[in-house]
Write an enzyme that holds these catalytic residues in place. Structure first.
Site, PDB file in Angstrom:
ATOM      1  N   TYR A   1      -2.762  -1.098  10.456  1.00 12.77           N
ATOM      2  CA  TYR A   1      -2.690  -1.284   8.996  1.00 12.77           C
ATOM      3  C   TYR A   1      -1.344  -0.774   8.451  1.00 12.77           C
ATOM      4  O   TYR A   1      -0.659  -1.472   7.682  1.00 12.77           O
ATOM      5  CB  TYR A   1      -3.854  -0.542   8.335  1.00 12.77           C
TER       6      TYR A   1
ATOM      7  N   SER B   1       0.875  -1.177   0.000  1.00 12.42           N
ATOM      8  CA  SER B   1       0.000   0.000   0.000  1.00 12.42           C
ATOM      9  C   SER B   1       0.903   1.215   0.000  1.00 12.42           C
ATOM     10  O   SER B   1       2.067   1.129   0.430  1.00 12.42           O
ATOM     11  CB  SER B   1      -0.857  -0.002   1.277  1.00 12.42           C
TER      12      SER B   1
HETATM   13  P1  NAD Z   1     -11.333  -5.976  -0.475  1.00 13.75           P
HETATM   14  O1  NAD Z   1     -11.915  -5.877   0.887  1.00 13.75           O
HETATM   15  O2  NAD Z   1     -12.242  -5.968  -1.637  1.00 13.75           O
HETATM   16  O3  NAD Z   1     -10.398  -7.235  -0.620  1.00 13.75           O
HETATM   17  C1  NAD Z   1      -9.732  -7.862   0.420  1.00 13.75           C
HETATM   18  C2  NAD Z   1      -9.914  -9.331   0.235  1.00 13.75           C
HETATM   19  O4  NAD Z   1      -9.169 -10.039   1.223  1.00 13.75           O
HETATM   20  C3  NAD Z   1     -11.385  -9.740   0.403  1.00 13.75           C
HETATM   21  O5  NAD Z   1     -11.738 -10.567  -0.674  1.00 13.75           O
HETATM   22  C4  NAD Z   1     -11.385 -10.491   1.710  1.00 13.75           C
HETATM   23  O6  NAD Z   1     -12.370 -11.488   1.789  1.00 13.75           O
HETATM   24  C5  NAD Z   1      -9.990 -11.066   1.705  1.00 13.75           C
HETATM   25  N1  NAD Z   1      -9.579 -11.496   3.032  1.00 13.75           N
HETATM   26  C6  NAD Z   1      -9.702 -10.819   4.205  1.00 13.75           C
HETATM   27  N2  NAD Z   1      -9.264 -11.588   5.218  1.00 13.75           N
HETATM   28  C7  NAD Z   1      -8.849 -12.749   4.670  1.00 13.75           C
HETATM   29  C8  NAD Z   1      -8.278 -13.927   5.192  1.00 13.75           C
HETATM   30  N3  NAD Z   1      -8.074 -14.064   6.500  1.00 13.75           N
HETATM   31  N4  NAD Z   1      -7.958 -14.920   4.345  1.00 13.75           N
HETATM   32  C9  NAD Z   1      -8.175 -14.810   3.014  1.00 13.75           C
HETATM   33  N5  NAD Z   1      -8.725 -13.724   2.468  1.00 13.75           N
HETATM   34  C10 NAD Z   1      -9.047 -12.705   3.281  1.00 13.75           C
HETATM   35  O7  NAD Z   1     -10.289  -4.773  -0.548  1.00 13.75           O
HETATM   36  P2  NAD Z   1      -9.140  -4.483  -1.623  1.00 13.75           P
HETATM   37  O8  NAD Z   1      -9.032  -3.025  -1.693  1.00 13.75           O
HETATM   38  O9  NAD Z   1      -9.369  -5.238  -2.864  1.00 13.75           O
HETATM   39  O10 NAD Z   1      -7.843  -5.015  -0.868  1.00 13.75           O
HETATM   40  C11 NAD Z   1      -6.929  -5.935  -1.440  1.00 13.75           C
HETATM   41  C12 NAD Z   1      -5.521  -5.619  -0.978  1.00 13.75           C
HETATM   42  O11 NAD Z   1      -5.127  -4.363  -1.509  1.00 13.75           O
HETATM   43  C13 NAD Z   1      -5.359  -5.518   0.533  1.00 13.75           C
HETATM   44  O12 NAD Z   1      -4.137  -6.115   0.921  1.00 13.75           O
HETATM   45  C14 NAD Z   1      -5.324  -4.021   0.769  1.00 13.75           C
HETATM   46  O13 NAD Z   1      -4.618  -3.684   1.946  1.00 13.75           O
HETATM   47  C15 NAD Z   1      -4.603  -3.566  -0.479  1.00 13.75           C
HETATM   48  N6  NAD Z   1      -4.784  -2.145  -0.799  1.00 13.75           N
HETATM   49  C16 NAD Z   1      -5.993  -1.659  -1.214  1.00 13.75           C
HETATM   50  C17 NAD Z   1      -6.106  -0.298  -1.527  1.00 13.75           C
HETATM   51  C18 NAD Z   1      -7.396   0.301  -2.025  1.00 13.75           C
HETATM   52  O14 NAD Z   1      -7.416   1.532  -2.222  1.00 13.75           O
HETATM   53  N7  NAD Z   1      -8.446  -0.446  -2.279  1.00 13.75           N
HETATM   54  C19 NAD Z   1      -5.001   0.538  -1.405  1.00 13.75           C
HETATM   55  C20 NAD Z   1      -3.797   0.001  -0.966  1.00 13.75           C
HETATM   56  C21 NAD Z   1      -3.699  -1.341  -0.673  1.00 13.75           C
END
Ligand code: NAD
Length: 269
Positions: A167, A154
């Site tokens: 986080y 991130s």
């Molecule tokens: P999201 O909530 O749609 O996706 C997260 C996924 O992780 C979900 O499908 C959830 O079910 C899964 N998950 C959670 N706990 C879990 C576990 N114990 N075992 C297996 N799966 C699990 O959100 P996202 O934005 O798609 O996030 C995906 C990644 O991207 C994360 O690591 C997040 O920190 C990172 N991220 C997202 C953003 C953003 O702006 N959306 C920015 C920076 C980083």
């Protein structure tokens, strides 16, 4: 001439790919030719939707349930992937979540939950992937590398984030886990890199973009003046997973529309 960014014949395991960025990455890798293991924690329906979409586009995928913070479940997931598709060539350590509190209100449970999934989960999955890469050995007609790991980090691996200490600490940890693995595993021809997304439209940050007022405020932090989409991350993941990036190892690729460029200084500071 073979396509340098093709993933034809390779197997990719994407954690947390029943929604958001993981779903976008799973689709992009499948479109580049990989068979995809769609890992999910709870949403069987979400995972099956992504599998159906990949199959409808002519690809191959299976859904496998596992909580990435649980060692035995991670081992069972890799066993399922390997018995179904013979090996794993690419791991995308994407699963993650937020549990936001001010520091004084943050319970140990909220701290441990986020570290357990966002950081320990990446270690547990990487360890199983590396064991499999070594067991299989190199297959030069598929890839110059023995295996590829992509860690979903991130912008908060570098931007501090008040109200989100668990986080931000987990993503700072992902940065050093990724770099240390990259250094340790490079001699075995395993490449380890991170993608650091900025603001991407997914369920994790819905309140930050789902009204015009919220989106306008968010855009103040993004010089490129567009909130990202899961496909922006999918395209970066295809590049990092393919031989097009064969000499890239230990890199954090920021895919953030310039969020890490200190936009507050754009008007002469
Ligand atoms: P999201 O909530 O749609 O996706 C997260 C996924 O992780 C979900 O499908 C959830 O079910 C899964 N998950 C959670 N706990 C879990 C576990 N114990 N075992 C297996 N799966 C699990 O959100 P996202 O934005 O798609 O996030 C995906 C990644 O991207 C994360 O690591 C997040 O920190 C990172 N991220 C997202 C953003 C953003 O702006 N959306 C920015 C920076 C980083």
């Amino acid at each position: 001439m073979s396509q340098i960014n093709s993933l034809e014949g390779q197997v990719a395991l994407v954690t947390g790919s029943s929604s958001g960025i993981g779903a976008g990455v799973a689709l992009a890798l499948a479109q580049a030719g990989a068979k995809v293991v769609v890992n999910y924690a709870h949403s069987t329906k979400g995972a099956e939707k992504i599998v159906s979409k990949i199959v409808s586009l002519g690809g191959e995928a299976i859904a496998v349930q596992a909580d990435v913070s649980q060692e035995e479940q991670v081992k069972a997931m890799f066993h399922k992937a390997i018995t179904t598709y013979e090996t794993v060539d690419i791991l995308v350590n994407n699963a993650g979540l937020q549990k936001d509190f001010s520091l004084v209100d943050m319970s140990l449970e909220a701290w441990n939950k986020v570290i357990g999934i966002n950081l320990t989960g990446q270690f547990l999955c990487a360890r199983e992937a590396v064991k499999e890469f070594i067991r299989r050995g190199i297959v030069p007609e598929r890839s110059s590398a023995l295996g590829k790991i992509i860690c979903m980090s991130s912008v908060h691996e570098t931007i501090p984030w008040a109200g989100h200490c668990n986080y931000a600490a987990s993503k700072g940890g992902v940065m050093m886990l990724m770099k240390s693995m990259a250094q340790e595993l490079a001699p075995q021809k395993i490449r380890v890199n991170s993608i650091a997304p900025g603001a991407i439209k997914t369920p994790i940050n819905k309140e930050a973009w789902d009204t015009p007022e919220a989106e306008e405020k968010l855009l103040e932090l993004i010089p490129y003046k567009r909130v990202g989409e899961p496909d922006d991350i999918g395209k970066a993941a295809v590049w990092l997973a393919s031989d097009a990036s064969d000499y890239v190892n230990g890199l954090t690729l920021f895919v953030d529309g310039g969020m890490t460029l200190y936009p507050g200084f754009a008007g002469n500071g």
